[in-house]
Design a protein around this motif. Structure first.
Motif, mmCIF file in Angstrom:
data_model
loop_
_atom_site.group_PDB
_atom_site.id
_atom_site.type_symbol
_atom_site.label_atom_id
_atom_site.label_comp_id
_atom_site.label_asym_id
_atom_site.label_seq_id
_atom_site.Cartn_x
_atom_site.Cartn_y
_atom_site.Cartn_z
ATOM 1 N N SER A 68 0.838 -1.201 0.000
ATOM 2 C CA SER A 68 0.000 0.000 0.000
ATOM 3 C C SER A 68 0.868 1.244 0.000
ATOM 4 O O SER A 68 2.076 1.184 0.281
ATOM 5 N N SER A 69 0.250 2.380 -0.283
ATOM 6 C CA SER A 69 0.964 3.655 -0.212
ATOM 7 C C SER A 69 1.438 3.931 1.199
ATOM 8 O O SER A 69 2.515 4.497 1.418
ATOM 9 N N GLN A 70 0.652 3.519 2.175
ATOM 10 C CA GLN A 70 1.029 3.731 3.572
ATOM 11 C C GLN A 70 2.274 2.929 3.953
ATOM 12 O O GLN A 70 3.171 3.436 4.634
ATOM 13 N N ALA A 71 2.336 1.683 3.462
ATOM 14 C CA ALA A 71 3.513 0.850 3.743
ATOM 15 C C ALA A 71 4.759 1.457 3.124
ATOM 16 O O ALA A 71 5.839 1.473 3.739
ATOM 17 N N LEU A 72 4.635 1.957 1.893
ATOM 18 C CA LEU A 72 5.762 2.617 1.234
ATOM 19 C C LEU A 72 6.179 3.859 2.018
ATOM 20 O O LEU A 72 7.368 4.089 2.262
ATOM 21 N N ALA A 73 5.219 4.661 2.419
ATOM 22 C CA ALA A 73 5.515 5.895 3.152
ATOM 23 C C ALA A 73 6.264 5.596 4.450
ATOM 24 O O ALA A 73 7.252 6.269 4.784
ATOM 25 N N LYS A 74 5.813 4.595 5.173
ATOM 26 C CA LYS A 74 6.472 4.235 6.431
ATOM 27 C C LYS A 74 7.911 3.787 6.207
ATOM 28 O O LYS A 74 8.804 4.138 6.984
ATOM 29 N N GLN A 75 8.137 3.020 5.140
ATOM 30 C CA GLN A 75 9.493 2.550 4.868
ATOM 31 C C GLN A 75 10.403 3.694 4.455
ATOM 32 O O GLN A 75 11.579 3.737 4.839
ATOM 33 N N MET A 76 9.884 4.643 3.691
ATOM 34 C CA MET A 76 10.675 5.809 3.301
ATOM 35 C C MET A 76 11.123 6.588 4.534
ATOM 36 O O MET A 76 12.296 6.971 4.661
#
Length: 349
Positions: free
Chosen positions: A139-147
């Protein structure tokens, strides 16, 4: 507006109470020095307040010495893969360094760059793009958290070196992940954020994605620098950035046109008129940030024209000219542009 610490790129202050800055990027091949210089001059003229160069070879770092003889805006070296390029950029007088934590990962190398940057009194931007990851996210949220996680770890390396002249960028190729990542970061850190949506696609798609992503964040007070990324000439990125900031009342760069989208009630070629009016106003170097309305019919036209600093509303093929809420004259399709510009000039002389 979220208050951040102040970081400097050359003589340009970023963050704190300073206005949101506009950054441009050189797109010309470095093998053509004349083209690079011409583009840098054009970016400066258009309103870029800092210019970034992608350093692909160590010898490219010498461009800083050349450009600084001809332009006055600070220069940022964009570094990937080879930390030695960052050291060369510092030695050649760049005003800031961008490091990518997804391809310059060795702590010893990051520390060496930090030590040299500290000696030279220049800033480092930790810049992460979603395309740098070698995996997909659910998800976009998972990507955002990893960034944010990757950037936070990189910040800790710099801080252990007592290096705090840090800026950060977290860019996704879609507005949603970009918004989420920057919102998450802004909750826990006070380093200035460089905003952008990357790999945005065709021109119109890129304008829309950038406007949504940057606009949403800036409207929350998040963001100290913006770089609009478009698959288009670099000067158009500066133009779009200025439009975004002006639309949000964060900066003022010149006259703003208010015009209707037209419909079957409009009996004049308003689309062409507005294009020509924009061209005329763009040529005025000392124009003040006034609102100029040009409306095509009597439904919303008189109201918008009255509310602008200078405005005109057509009824059939004749126009009434307003200054604020007072009628000051009448015009027609042939003369309206000259009449509007004449009245507008009275407000900025």
């Amino acid at each position: 507006m979220k208050m951040t610490r102040v970081v400097k790129i050359g003589n340009l202050s970023i963050g704190g109470k300073h206005p949101v800055r506009i950054k441009g990027m050189i797109k010309s091949p470095f093998s053509n020095r004349d083209a690079v210089l011409a583009e840098a001059r054009q970016l400066e003229k258009e309103g870029a307040e800092a210019i970034r160069l992608a350093i692909k070879e160590e010898k490219d770092a010498a461009l800083a010495r050349i450009l600084k003889k001809h332009i006055n805006v600070p220069l940022v070296a964009d570094i990937h893969f080879q930390y030695r390029f960052a050291l060369a950029a510092i030695e050649n007088g760049f005003d800031a360094i961008r490091l990518n934590p997804l391809n310059i990962e060795k702590e010893s190398e990051v520390k060496e760059v930090a030590r040299e940057a500290k000696k030279a009194n220049i800033a480092i931007r930790i810049g992460i793009n979603s395309g740098g990851f070698k995996k997909d996210f659910a998800s976009s949220q998972a990507l955002a958290k990893q960034m944010v996680k990757v950037v936070a770890n990189y910040i800790r390396i710099l801080e252990r070196e007592r290096f705090f002249d840090i800026m950060v960028s977290l860019k996704g190729s879609d507005p949603l992940s970009t918004i989420m990542a920057n919102e998450l970061f802004a909750k826990d850190f006070d380093y200035p954020l460089h905003l952008g949506v990357t790999a945005t696609g065709s021109f119109l798609s890129g304008v829309v994605k950038s406007s949504i992503g940057l606009g949403q964040l800036l409207s929350q007070g998040i963001g100290s620098v913006i770089r609009v990324s478009l698959t288009a000439p670099s000067f158009t990125e500066i133009q779009v950035a200025k439009y975004i900031l002006q639309a949000l009342n964060l900066r003022a760069f010149g006259p703003q046109i208010i015009s209707c989208p037209t419909c079957s009630r409009c009996e004049v070629n308003l689309i062409q008129m507005v294009e020509k009016l924009q061209e005329k106003l763009d040529k005025v170097s000392d124009a003040k940030p006034i609102r100029v309305a040009l409306m095509g019919c009597v439904v919303n036209g008189p109201g918008e024209a009255r509310q602008a600093d200078i405005g005109a509303a057509f009824g059939q093929r004749k126009a009434v000219i307003f200054r604020k809420d007072k009628i000051i004259g009448r015009s027609d399709e042939k003369n309206i542009l000259n009449d509007l510009c004449k009245e507008a000039r009275k407000l900025w002389i």
